[in-house]
Design a protein around this motif. Sequence first.
Motif, PDB file in Angstrom:
ATOM      1  N   UNK A 266       0.736  -1.126  -0.541  1.00 29.23           N
ATOM      2  CA  UNK A 266       0.059  -0.061   0.055  1.00 29.23           C
ATOM      3  C   UNK A 266       0.638   0.980   0.160  1.00 29.23           C
ATOM      4  N   UNK A 267       2.135   0.599  -0.386  1.00 29.25           N
ATOM      5  CA  UNK A 267       3.156   2.529  -0.433  1.00 29.25           C
ATOM      6  C   UNK A 267       2.632   3.382  -1.678  1.00 29.25           C
ATOM      7  N   UNK A 268       2.347   3.067  -2.154  1.00 26.25           N
ATOM      8  CA  UNK A 268       1.863   4.122  -3.415  1.00 26.25           C
ATOM      9  C   UNK A 268       0.460   4.302  -2.951  1.00 26.25           C
ATOM     10  N   UNK A 269      -0.605   3.718  -2.905  1.00 25.67           N
ATOM     11  CA  UNK A 269      -1.882   4.058  -2.315  1.00 25.67           C
ATOM     12  C   UNK A 269      -1.803   4.985  -1.380  1.00 25.67           C
ATOM     13  N   UNK A 270      -0.920   4.691  -0.174  1.00 24.49           N
ATOM     14  CA  UNK A 270      -0.670   5.664   0.821  1.00 24.49           C
ATOM     15  C   UNK A 270      -0.604   7.182   1.015  1.00 24.49           C
ATOM     16  N   UNK A 271       1.067   7.374  -0.349  1.00 26.33           N
ATOM     17  CA  UNK A 271       1.378   8.551  -0.837  1.00 26.33           C
ATOM     18  C   UNK A 271       0.800   8.566  -1.478  1.00 26.33           C
ATOM     19  N   UNK A 272      -0.272   8.626  -2.534  1.00 25.60           N
ATOM     20  CA  UNK A 272      -1.135   9.089  -2.882  1.00 25.60           C
ATOM     21  C   UNK A 272      -2.169   9.712  -3.060  1.00 25.60           C
ATOM     22  N   UNK A 273      -2.824   9.055  -1.354  1.00 24.57           N
ATOM     23  CA  UNK A 273      -3.782   9.802  -0.748  1.00 24.57           C
ATOM     24  C   UNK A 273      -3.666  11.039   0.562  1.00 24.57           C
ATOM     25  N   UNK A 274      -2.292  10.979   0.189  1.00 19.13           N
ATOM     26  CA  UNK A 274      -1.714  12.250   1.433  1.00 19.13           C
ATOM     27  C   UNK A 274      -1.329  13.634   0.072  1.00 19.13           C
ATOM     28  N   UNK A 275      -1.213  12.816  -0.706  1.00 19.96           N
ATOM     29  CA  UNK A 275      -1.147  14.346  -2.030  1.00 19.96           C
ATOM     30  C   UNK A 275      -2.590  14.700  -2.164  1.00 19.96           C
TER      31      UNK A 275
ATOM     32  N   UNK B  69      -2.033  24.608  -8.034  1.00 25.80           N
ATOM     33  CA  UNK B  69      -1.736  24.751  -9.962  1.00 25.80           C
ATOM     34  C   UNK B  69      -0.276  23.793  -9.994  1.00 25.80           C
ATOM     35  N   UNK B  70       0.280  24.759  -8.740  1.00 23.15           N
ATOM     36  CA  UNK B  70       2.020  23.539  -8.902  1.00 23.15           C
ATOM     37  C   UNK B  70       1.321  22.202  -8.101  1.00 23.15           C
ATOM     38  N   UNK B  71       1.136  22.071  -7.138  1.00 22.65           N
ATOM     39  CA  UNK B  71       0.776  20.895  -6.227  1.00 22.65           C
ATOM     40  C   UNK B  71       0.241  19.554  -7.278  1.00 22.65           C
ATOM     41  N   UNK B  72      -0.635  20.159  -7.955  1.00 22.02           N
ATOM     42  CA  UNK B  72      -1.568  19.670  -9.240  1.00 22.02           C
ATOM     43  C   UNK B  72      -1.187  18.538 -10.107  1.00 22.02           C
ATOM     44  N   UNK B  73      -0.197  19.604 -10.177  1.00 22.76           N
ATOM     45  CA  UNK B  73       1.273  18.416 -11.389  1.00 22.76           C
ATOM     46  C   UNK B  73       2.347  17.969 -10.894  1.00 22.76           C
ATOM     47  N   UNK B  74       1.560  17.098  -9.115  1.00 20.09           N
ATOM     48  CA  UNK B  74       2.979  16.830  -8.889  1.00 20.09           C
ATOM     49  C   UNK B  74       2.642  15.322  -9.303  1.00 20.09           C
ATOM     50  N   UNK B  75       1.574  14.821  -9.878  1.00 19.66           N
ATOM     51  CA  UNK B  75       0.808  13.468 -10.792  1.00 19.66           C
ATOM     52  C   UNK B  75      -0.082  13.353 -11.658  1.00 19.66           C
ATOM     53  N   UNK B  76       0.376  13.609 -13.343  1.00 21.89           N
ATOM     54  CA  UNK B  76      -1.123  14.227 -13.889  1.00 21.89           C
ATOM     55  C   UNK B  76      -2.215  12.858 -13.818  1.00 21.89           C
TER      56      UNK B  76
ATOM     57  N   UNK C  59      -5.124  -3.708 -13.825  1.00 21.01           N
ATOM     58  CA  UNK C  59      -4.678  -3.088 -12.893  1.00 21.01           C
ATOM     59  C   UNK C  59      -3.411  -2.715 -12.948  1.00 21.01           C
ATOM     60  N   UNK C  60      -3.350  -0.978 -11.851  1.00 20.40           N
ATOM     61  CA  UNK C  60      -2.810   0.032 -12.219  1.00 20.40           C
ATOM     62  C   UNK C  60      -1.358  -0.285 -11.891  1.00 20.40           C
ATOM     63  N   UNK C  61      -0.366  -0.417 -13.127  1.00 21.53           N
ATOM     64  CA  UNK C  61       0.948  -0.525 -12.379  1.00 21.53           C
ATOM     65  C   UNK C  61       1.538  -0.094 -10.682  1.00 21.53           C
ATOM     66  N   UNK C  62       2.207  -0.580 -10.064  1.00 22.67           N
ATOM     67  CA  UNK C  62       2.263  -0.362  -8.714  1.00 22.67           C
ATOM     68  C   UNK C  62       3.632   0.184  -8.695  1.00 22.67           C
ATOM     69  N   UNK C  63       3.287   1.565  -8.190  1.00 31.55           N
ATOM     70  CA  UNK C  63       4.645   2.808  -8.167  1.00 31.55           C
ATOM     71  C   UNK C  63       3.868   3.839  -6.773  1.00 31.55           C
ATOM     72  N   UNK C  64       4.731   4.475  -6.426  1.00 33.97           N
ATOM     73  CA  UNK C  64       4.219   5.952  -5.758  1.00 33.97           C
ATOM     74  C   UNK C  64       4.030   6.771  -5.938  1.00 33.97           C
ATOM     75  N   UNK C  65       3.007   7.204  -7.320  1.00 31.54           N
ATOM     76  CA  UNK C  65       2.820   7.573  -8.189  1.00 31.54           C
ATOM     77  C   UNK C  65       0.845   7.536  -8.829  1.00 31.54           C
ATOM     78  N   UNK C  66       1.042   5.760  -8.290  1.00 27.91           N
ATOM     79  CA  UNK C  66      -0.492   5.269  -8.088  1.00 27.91           C
ATOM     80  C   UNK C  66      -0.541   4.326  -5.984  1.00 27.91           C
TER      81      UNK C  66
END
Length: 427
Positions: free
Chosen positions: A261-270, A396-403, A420-427
Amino acid sequence: MTHADAQGSALPAEPISTRADAATHLPLPPRPPRRIAGEAEALQSAAELAEAFRAGAAERDRERRLPWDEIERYTASGLGTITIPKAHGGLGASNETLAQVFATICAADPSLGQIPQNHFAIIQNLKDTGTEAQQHRWFADVLAGHRLGNAGPERKSRAARITDVTARLQRDAQGRLRVSGSRFYSTGAIFAHWIPFRALDEEGRGVQVWVRRDAPGVQVIDDWDAFGQRTTASGSVVFEQVPVEAEDVVEVWRHAERPTLSGPVSQLIQAAIDAGIAKGALQDALRFVREKSRPWMDSGVDSASADPHLIQEVGQLQIEVDAAHAVLLETARRLDALAAGPVDAEASAQASVAVAEAKILTTEAALHASEQLFALAGSSATRAAHNLDRHWRNARVHTLHDPVRWKYHLLGNYLLNGVAPRRHQWN
């Protein structure tokens, strides 16, 4: 409160406003923070900090003054420890509470609120990939007041793709491990005590290397010059033959195929950061309309807040902001449920899909609220003295973190085709 320089001597607690000062400045030595007893207490602490941080947010943005004292206050509150597992002496707070903490503080100052993002992402990563000894050691450090930063993806000039790793571990003539390389997008590194980052080991395998902020050969460069999120100091870190102990290397390559869940938790914070930006922009719009805006000459009303068009638009915008926040918390609860069971490939995919939906809605809410602020408040709101454009610049700047367009693709491809989504820190 005082700061400490590289030799540990006390410095006056005055704003550090120049890049030269910030680049050579080191954080205070770690101090044991307050122990937060429950999740309700964590939310209350976040609300109190947000109220304090809101007062200076516009000025810090205008002057690009890094929030050294505010970060020390955040750490002292104990909020940085809330997701340490109970088995290691922490609160073990839920992802729902984590998301609410970020959204609350980012509504007051999203630059300041973003700074701990990698701290919490690394804690989750350590849960997923660290050895028991590494978890015991570094979780104890966090509970003792250590902050975790990050040295993120390299610039395009040095790495063609965001996933390319340029830092390398090698042995010197004496057989000791050393790491060299450069990184960028290093949110939190300048304020951190530990800087974990991705590198390649001697066999070309992906690892996470932990080095101390004050280790010889570590240079944090305050060269972040984006027009939004201006005080995150998300600039460069350079490593020049930094000595590394074997126990400071997390062998993430061993877990490359294991769902986490590393990627999803990171994305939840974003997503939570964007939800906070949306809320903060709307709050300032309402305040300005009530206190400063004049009614349009054809409206027939005595105050802007009585304008029927503005009333309708405010209601619509509030629904968008509330809906995004509600989906954010629903997503966080989904991650909590998935974390309670075995995290297999399908669980990881469901987590990424849920977070993608939240990220879409919080992105759109942040951008729309920060733009509509001016349509609601009128031309006087554009005056530099109010600095209300910081909301849009931050969004505008922060929402560019991952398109976000790739979030739509991820979501649609899963629903339509079962991909299934690819597993990485941006998913």
